[in-house]
Design an enzyme around this catalytic site. Structure first.
Site, mmCIF file in Angstrom:
data_model
loop_
_atom_site.group_PDB
_atom_site.id
_atom_site.type_symbol
_atom_site.label_atom_id
_atom_site.label_comp_id
_atom_site.label_asym_id
_atom_site.label_seq_id
_atom_site.Cartn_x
_atom_site.Cartn_y
_atom_site.Cartn_z
ATOM 1 N N LYS A 1 46.235 32.502 43.910
ATOM 2 C CA LYS A 1 45.667 32.412 42.430
ATOM 3 C C LYS A 1 44.829 31.017 43.242
ATOM 4 C CE LYS A 1 47.425 30.695 37.850
ATOM 5 N NZ LYS A 1 48.262 30.649 36.703
ATOM 6 N N SER B 1 48.852 33.436 33.111
ATOM 7 C CA SER B 1 46.690 32.696 33.127
ATOM 8 C C SER B 1 47.162 33.228 34.507
ATOM 9 C CB SER B 1 47.559 31.204 32.978
ATOM 10 O OG SER B 1 48.198 30.968 34.218
ATOM 11 N N SER C 1 53.727 31.919 33.180
ATOM 12 C CA SER C 1 51.863 33.018 33.835
ATOM 13 C C SER C 1 51.737 33.720 35.425
ATOM 14 C CB SER C 1 51.296 31.644 34.386
ATOM 15 O OG SER C 1 50.371 31.476 32.988
HETATM 16 N N1 GLN Z 1 51.086 31.004 27.761
HETATM 17 C C1 GLN Z 1 51.691 30.207 29.076
HETATM 18 C C2 GLN Z 1 50.346 29.059 28.529
HETATM 19 O O1 GLN Z 1 49.188 29.046 27.600
HETATM 20 C C3 GLN Z 1 52.214 30.084 30.343
HETATM 21 C C4 GLN Z 1 50.928 29.499 31.414
HETATM 22 C C5 GLN Z 1 51.495 29.188 32.385
HETATM 23 O O2 GLN Z 1 52.873 29.757 33.303
HETATM 24 N N2 GLN Z 1 50.744 28.224 33.714
HETATM 25 O O3 GLN Z 1 50.327 27.309 29.049
#
Ligand code: GLN
Length: 477
Positions: A77, A152, A176
């Site tokens: 990532k 994400s 994420s």
């Molecule tokens: N969807 C969650 C957020 O927007 C998770 C993000 C993550 O785990 N980096 O914060």
């Protein structure tokens, strides 16, 4: 034609000379090329990956000892540092930036002969649930390109889903890794907080952030975890506990476990009835197989998303204050009268909408007049959740949950309603608030044709049992 199955199988093909690392990398590069419309990668390291593959082939042929990830093709990532390679967090703020060092996890992958093929698209600074907040544009779900891959770590999930690499790394602050794994039909694991060093992982909310692993099967994920886990002097929150995992998870467990689930979670009004039915069916099956499965009441359902968004935005507002455009990062072309204006120009133009929303939210909940009402309160909720979780794990080995109230959203479906988007994180943030290890297993298919998964959470540092039961659940499908 090369067909990827598992690391173990790939290694036996390498050893009997059926395939080479070089041809394998070529195969993946061609697939990445023909899958460009998915937009899963932000950078591909073609020549370098081929050169490394050639070097590894030589090493193997000359009978030198090979690493546990010998020739394994991995994508990262774009929030995980790889020395002298782009590191942008899918943000204008860092476009063009190259990392000066490698994350500890990356060093460990390379020390075991892995091949890094590229960096994957994601939501800007890992903030989002759909991979629509990226300066490189959205990523498409390979199962249905009118849908999002989740976020994400959307690019990392699609890279495994579409067969563009063997395994990939993502980061999981609030789901994420698990939620995109759920949306894309792959395995996604977030280990216990502190299991994998965060050194070289771009910080979003440091007391939540954890590197996670995407793969096609449990033995692959277990092997990568085994390689990248461990204490690290560069991350004071990395755990001293070593994850001792058996060499293989190939055998189906015979152990009988104690499972629980939250009735309030499965009966939640936001949950798609098909997802609910599928999970209840798995519960019935586990019972039939002699496992204990009992509901517990969980009174915090309405508090977990607000607590998560108060605490993570607070941490983010502090972590992201370093991006000021002075030493590195985006610098505005606008003239600035003074230093304040200079910062404002750089940060207003460098960050996207969602990141700015979160910095403002975080600054608000930390402001002196509201600190106690929001930040302190959310910390108290987190403490209560941890206590409750400890209590639950005195009686049970695992908690079963969905990953998401619905299957992969249509592109644009939730972009105008940030609150609706946040609320969809209801099932994943619990594991981050409590630091527990959690995995998404691709067990089900929805009538829409989309995959979805089962989330299994274990007690802190019990990755061993978590992987053991995951292997069983995957084999039972
Ligand atoms: N969807 C969650 C957020 O927007 C998770 C993000 C993550 O785990 N980096 O914060």
């Amino acid at each position: 034609m090369f067909v990827y199955n598992s690391i173990e199988r790939y290694h036996s093909l390498l050893n009997d000379g059926t395939v080479s690392c070089f041809d394998t990398v070529n195969f993946y590069l061609e697939k990445i090329e023909s899958s460009q419309h998915l937009n899963a990668f932000t950078a591909v390291y073609a020549e370098e990956a081929l050169a490394r593959a050639g070097m590894l082939d030589e090493k193997r042929k000359s009978n030198q000892p090979t690493g546990r990830l010998h020739g394994v093709v991995i994508a990262l990532k774009d929030v995980i540092a790889y020395k002298d390679h782009p590191l942008t967090a899918a943000s204008r703020m860092l476009k063009g930036f190259q990392s000066l060092y490698s994350a500890t996890a990356v060093e460990k992958l390379l020390a075991e002969d892995a091949i890094i093929i590229g960096s994957c698209n994601c939501d800007e600074f890992a903030m989002g649930s759909t991979n629509e907040n990226s300066v490189y544009g959205r990523v498409l779900n390979a199962a249905d390109t009118s849908r999002v891959p989740g976020g994400s770590s959307g690019g990392s999930a699609v890279a495994v889903q579409a067969g563009l690499c063997m395994v990939s790394l993502g980061s999981d602050t609030g789901g994420s890794v698990r939620q995109p794994a759920d949306f894309c039909g792959v395995v996604g694991m977030k280990p216990t907080y502190g299991t994998i060093s965060r050194y070289g992982l771009i910080a979003y909310a440091s007391s939540f952030d954890q590197i996670g692993i995407f793969g096609n099967n449990i033995p692959d994920v277990a092997r990568v975890l085994e390689v990248i886990t461990g204490p690290d002097a560069m991350d004071s929150t990395s755990s001293q506990k070593r994850q001792l995992l058996p060499a293989s998870f190939g055998d189906k467990t015979e152990r009988k476990y104690r499972f629980t689930y939250f009735e309030e979670a499965l009966e939640h009004k936001s949950l798609d009835p098909e997802i609910k039915m599928a999970i209840y069916a798995s519960i019935d099956r586990l019972k039939q197989e002699g496992h204990e499965v009992l509901p517990v009441s969980f009174e915090f359902m309405d508090y977990i998303v607000p607590a998560y968004y108060v605490l993570t935005t607070a941490e983010a507002s502090s972590n992201l204050s370093r991006y000021d455009g002075v030493r590195y990062g985006y610098r505005s072309a606008q003239p600035a009268e003074d230093l304040d204006q200079f910062y404002k120009n750089n940060r207003s133009e460098g960050f996207g909408r969602e990141v700015k929303r979160r910095i403002m939210l975080g600054t608000f909940v930390l402001s002196s007049g509201y600190y106690d009402a929001y930040f302190t309160k959310a910390q108290q909720v987190r403490r209560k959740l941890k206590d409750k979780t400890r209590e639950i794990f005195e009686h049970f080995d695992f908690i079963l949950l969905p990953n998401s109230p619905a299957v992969a959203f249509k592109i644009g479906e939730k972009t105008d309603d940030p609150v609706a988007m946040y609320l969809a994180d209801i099932y994943t943030v619990f594991a981050n608030l409590t630091g527990t290890p959690s995995i998404s297993l691709p067990l089900y298919t929805h009538s829409s044709g989309m995959p979805f998964g089962l989330q299994v959470i274990a007690k802190p540092f019990d990755e061993l049992s978590l992987l053991d039961i995951s292997q069983k659940l995957m084999q039972d499908q």
